[in-house]
Structures are given as C-alpha cells and as structure tokens.
Scaffold this active site. Structure first.
Site, PDB file in Angstrom:
ATOM      1  N   ASP A 109       0.860  -1.178   0.000  1.00 20.41           N
ATOM      2  CA  ASP A 109       0.000   0.000   0.000  1.00 20.41           C
ATOM      3  C   ASP A 109       0.898   1.229   0.000  1.00 20.41           C
ATOM      4  O   ASP A 109       2.110   1.140   0.173  1.00 20.41           O
ATOM      5  CB  ASP A 109      -0.966  -0.009   1.180  1.00 20.41           C
ATOM      6  CG  ASP A 109      -0.271   0.040   2.527  1.00 20.41           C
ATOM      7  OD1 ASP A 109       0.892   0.458   2.592  1.00 20.41           O
ATOM      8  OD2 ASP A 109      -0.909  -0.340   3.531  1.00 20.41           O
ATOM      9  N   SER A 110       0.308   2.389  -0.202  1.00 19.28           N
ATOM     10  CA  SER A 110       1.115   3.594  -0.389  1.00 19.28           C
ATOM     11  C   SER A 110       1.450   4.300   0.909  1.00 19.28           C
ATOM     12  O   SER A 110       2.183   5.291   0.898  1.00 19.28           O
ATOM     13  CB  SER A 110       0.366   4.575  -1.292  1.00 19.28           C
ATOM     14  OG  SER A 110      -0.790   5.058  -0.618  1.00 19.28           O
ATOM     15  N   GLY A 111       0.931   3.807   2.020  1.00 23.81           N
ATOM     16  CA  GLY A 111       1.139   4.491   3.289  1.00 23.81           C
ATOM     17  C   GLY A 111       0.056   5.486   3.631  1.00 23.81           C
ATOM     18  O   GLY A 111       0.071   6.090   4.702  1.00 23.81           O
ATOM     19  N   GLY A 112      -0.915   5.679   2.712  1.00 23.61           N
ATOM     20  CA  GLY A 112      -1.961   6.665   2.947  1.00 23.61           C
ATOM     21  C   GLY A 112      -2.781   6.383   4.186  1.00 23.61           C
ATOM     22  O   GLY A 112      -3.095   7.299   4.958  1.00 23.61           O
ATOM     23  N   ASP A 163      -3.339   8.154  -1.470  1.00 22.74           N
ATOM     24  CA  ASP A 163      -4.693   8.682  -1.343  1.00 22.74           C
ATOM     25  C   ASP A 163      -4.911   9.173   0.076  1.00 22.74           C
ATOM     26  O   ASP A 163      -4.101   8.906   0.968  1.00 22.74           O
ATOM     27  CB  ASP A 163      -5.731   7.610  -1.689  1.00 22.74           C
ATOM     28  CG  ASP A 163      -5.693   6.443  -0.704  1.00 22.74           C
ATOM     29  OD1 ASP A 163      -4.606   6.175  -0.146  1.00 22.74           O
ATOM     30  OD2 ASP A 163      -6.730   5.804  -0.486  1.00 22.74           O
ATOM     31  N   ASP A 288      -7.241  -7.910   2.044  1.00 25.88           N
ATOM     32  CA  ASP A 288      -6.211  -8.054   3.069  1.00 25.88           C
ATOM     33  C   ASP A 288      -6.763  -7.547   4.389  1.00 25.88           C
ATOM     34  O   ASP A 288      -7.707  -6.756   4.418  1.00 25.88           O
ATOM     35  CB  ASP A 288      -4.955  -7.246   2.707  1.00 25.88           C
ATOM     36  CG  ASP A 288      -5.158  -5.760   2.972  1.00 25.88           C
ATOM     37  OD1 ASP A 288      -4.657  -5.267   4.002  1.00 25.88           O
ATOM     38  OD2 ASP A 288      -5.838  -5.083   2.167  1.00 25.88           O
ATOM     39  N   CYS A 328      -7.103 -28.215   5.526  1.00 27.80           N
ATOM     40  CA  CYS A 328      -6.325 -26.991   5.327  1.00 27.80           C
ATOM     41  C   CYS A 328      -5.552 -26.575   6.560  1.00 27.80           C
ATOM     42  O   CYS A 328      -4.681 -25.719   6.481  1.00 27.80           O
ATOM     43  CB  CYS A 328      -7.240 -25.846   4.913  1.00 27.80           C
ATOM     44  SG  CYS A 328      -8.183 -25.154   6.259  1.00 27.80           S
ATOM     45  N   HIS A 357      -2.800 -20.670  12.477  1.00 22.44           N
ATOM     46  CA  HIS A 357      -4.137 -21.257  12.310  1.00 22.44           C
ATOM     47  C   HIS A 357      -5.073 -20.301  11.578  1.00 22.44           C
ATOM     48  O   HIS A 357      -5.751 -20.679  10.617  1.00 22.44           O
ATOM     49  CB  HIS A 357      -4.728 -21.606  13.676  1.00 22.44           C
ATOM     50  CG  HIS A 357      -6.178 -21.984  13.604  1.00 22.44           C
ATOM     51  ND1 HIS A 357      -6.607 -23.287  13.508  1.00 22.44           N
ATOM     52  CD2 HIS A 357      -7.300 -21.218  13.569  1.00 22.44           C
ATOM     53  CE1 HIS A 357      -7.923 -23.308  13.427  1.00 22.44           C
ATOM     54  NE2 HIS A 357      -8.369 -22.069  13.461  1.00 22.44           N
TER      55      HIS A 357
END
Length: 393
Positions: A109-112, A163, A288, A328, A357
């Site tokens: 991400d851009s850090g915004g 942004d 995410d 899984c 987990h």
C-alpha cells in the site's frame, strides 16, 4: 493489449503489464474466479493477502506462509518500510523479495492509511502528506511521486496510489474535498509511475484507489475516473473505517458496477470471514486484513464452525485438536486445552500457533469460495458459511 487512455484531457499510450484471466463468473452472483499473472508467479482469485506490515508476519516464518498457510501473495506497508529499514537498505538488498526471502508476489500500500491514522501528527497539503514518524518524531513528506519511488525501491509486484482515507463518518463536504485531493494526487502518481522504470528487472503494476466515503454519487464518480486510466487493477479504499457493514457492502456494489470486469478489484483492509464472503459475492477479487494475526495473538481463533476465544474456561479440559475436520489446517497436533494453557501462561508459542491457524483458515476460506464459484453453487454455499463463521463457540 494497447489502449488510448484519456485522463484529465491527456492521451497516454498504456500497455497493461499484469494479465488477469477470468476463469468463471456464474449467474446468480457477482462472484468470479480468476488468475492474475505476475513476474513472481500466478495468483488464484479470489485471494486473501496476509499483512506483513514491516515485511514480515509477526511470529510466522516465510516457510510457513508458503508451505503451511499456502499464501500466494503477501502485503507490505510503504510507510513502515520507508521508516525502517529505509529505501537505501532495501535497494542494496535488491528489494523486499530478496531482503525477506519471499519469492512470490508482494503488494504494497502507499502508506496513505497509516498517515490517516496519525491524525494528530500529520498535515495534508496539495503537495502531499506531511507527518511525524511514530518512531522518533522526525518530520517527513509523502508526495504521490515519492510513494511511487519508495515502492519502486521496495520492489513490490503491485503498488498503490497515494490517497487520503477519510473516516467512514465524514460529512459530505469533507468527503468531496478529500476525493478531489485524492484524484489530483492520483494523476501525479500515475504520471510518475509511467515515467519511471522498475529497479530489479521485473515488472510492477500500479493500482489507483476509489475513495468517496459513504456517498454513492462520489463513489461512482471516483470509480469512473479510476476506470478511465485502464490500470492493471483497481482498489476500493476507505471502507471498514467506522461505517456500518451494510453501508460498506452498498458502496462495494456501487463501485463494482463501474470498475471494469477484466481487471482485478482489490478491497483494502477488510475484514472478518463474513465480510470477505460478502465482498466476494459482490465481485471483489483481492482482500487483506490484519485481523487473522492481530486477533489470533489475543486468543481469538476463526474456524469453519465459528469463533473460539481460547482464554475461555470451557477449553481447559478439551483435549480434542484445535481443528480436526479440514485438510487446510496445520495444528492438529495441538489440543484446545494445550493452546488455552499457553495463552493463560503467556507463552509466545500460543500467539504463533493462533496466527498460523487463522491465516491458514482465511486462505482455506477463499480457496473454498473459488471452488464453489467454479462449480456454480457459490450463493448457497456462501449463505451457509456466513451463518457458520459468525457463530461464537
């Protein structure tokens, strides 16, 4: 594929460098299964991306991410990596892939959002976002161009535009002003991305971000302007920041009616297992969230049958495996009673087991969603699964 992409009165030749294949898009849902091709490997969508803020998952080895959790892509944070270890070290290392030993795709991400969270220590201007480091109080400036340069140094496969992320409860006047600033920053970041080259011999993609708070007309306008760019993919930001879940779902629907179907859609920072399933149902491909690891470190486990608080007394003499009915999960060797004992004893191993987990469960959940999208019974499967994953056990 070449396209003439108009933006703010300019014509730019743009060649997509990240291919997205749509594998299934059944009727009765907006959910779709796809395949993203990057120079560090393919990504099956829908996908969840574990968050490694400083280039690592807390308490989780890259080997475990790859082999046990089966992560296909991870996320790093521009703000944190810029402050530590810094772009000089990252460049000397040859980028974050080599620095951290992760050979699969990375998104940054851009850090915004991090700058947004520093509300008492930041100032937004036309030039960019001024902020003070949470580490030592030093003053820094993120411009749209500088965040591109930082992400070039990190070497992420997918980088994000700078942004502003306004609170979910923002008034319309603020949302309007914020969106206008974000769009002006976007043009500068987009131009700089197209005027610069990757540093490490592989291709990088740039995703613009749709903002607009909880106002459908602003969201639609932002999505239209973002779609005009013809970028490799597009992101939806500014959600799960205080607004009700149903409002978030409404905004996803508004935006995804506009964003192109032949490019991946990334919903930033979301969320619970139910949020993820609802987002997939509305056409989201990538997500995410820090919830699997953050909540796991505090004793909360997510399972296909509901949510467990491992500090509860009820688990103290339950010697059954933490999870025993799904292929899984990797923690069958540990019992619920043992994990509770570790948490009560404040053993670090408890946080590691819970983090692995939860991440394994999130990745299993999106793999299962993909399977049911391809088979064609996603709506009925999702309805049942949402009921299950929201239970408190």
């Amino acid at each position: 594929m070449r396209a003439i992409v108009p933006f703010c009165g300019e014509n730019r030749i743009f060649v997509p460098i990240m291919e997205f294949e749509l594998k299934a898009a059944p009727e009765g849902t907006k959910a779709r299964a796809g395949l993203i091709h990057t120079d560090h490997g393919d990504i099956e969508t829908p996908i969840f991306m574990p968050v490694g803020t400083c280039g690592a998952m807390k308490g989780v080895h890259m080997r475990e991410l790859r082999d046990d959790i089966k992560a296909q892509i991870i996320l790093g944070n521009t703000y944190h990596l810029y402050l530590r270890p810094g772009t000089e070290i990252l460049t000397k290392a040859g980028g974050l892939h080599k620095f951290g030993g992760w050979e699969r795709p990375i998104l940054t991400d851009s850090g915004g959002f991090q700058v947004f969270s520093l509300s008492d220590n930041r100032k937004l201007t036309e030039e960019g976002a001024w902020f003070r480091s949470h580490i030592d109080g030093s003053k820094h400036l993120f411009t749209p161009e500088k965040t591109v340069d930082i992400q070039r140094a990190i070497g992420s496969d997918i980088m994000m535009a700078l942004d502003e992320c306004p609170p979910g409860t923002s008034e319309r006047a603020y949302a309007r002003k914020s969106l206008d600033l974000t769009m002006r920053w976007l043009k500068r970041g987009w131009d700089h991305f197209n005027e610069t080259d990757p540093l490490y011999g592989y291709r990088q993609s740039f995703f613009p971000i749709v903002q607009g708070c909880t106002f459908p007309d602003l969201r639609r306008e932002a999505a239209e302007r973002v779609a005009e760019l013809g970028a490799d993919g597009n992101a939806i930001g500014g959600l799960a920041v205080g607004e009700p879940a149903e409002t978030m779902y409404d905004m996803i629907e508004v935006v995804n009616e506009v964003l192109p179907e032949d490019r991946p859609r990334y919903l930033m920072g979301v969320g619970t297992p139910a949020n993820i399933l609802e987002a997939i149902d509305r056409g989201v491909d990538m997500m995410d969230c820090v919830m699997p690891t953050r909540n796991g470190r505090n004793g909360m486990l997510f399972t296909p049958h509901g949510i467990m608080n491992m500090r509860n007394k009820k688990w103290s003499d339950d010697f059954s495996p933490i999870q025993e009915d799904s292929e899984c999960f990797v923690d069958q060797v540990y019992s619920k009673a043992y994990l509770r004992h570790l948490f009560i004893s404040q053993e670090l191993l408890a946080m590691q087991i819970a983090s692995i987990h939860n991440l394994a469960f999130y990745l299993w959940l999106v793999r299962e969603a993909r399977k049911h999208i391809i088979v064609g019974d996603f709506p009925s499967w999702k309805k049942n699964m949402v009921e299950q994953v929201t239970r408190r056990l």
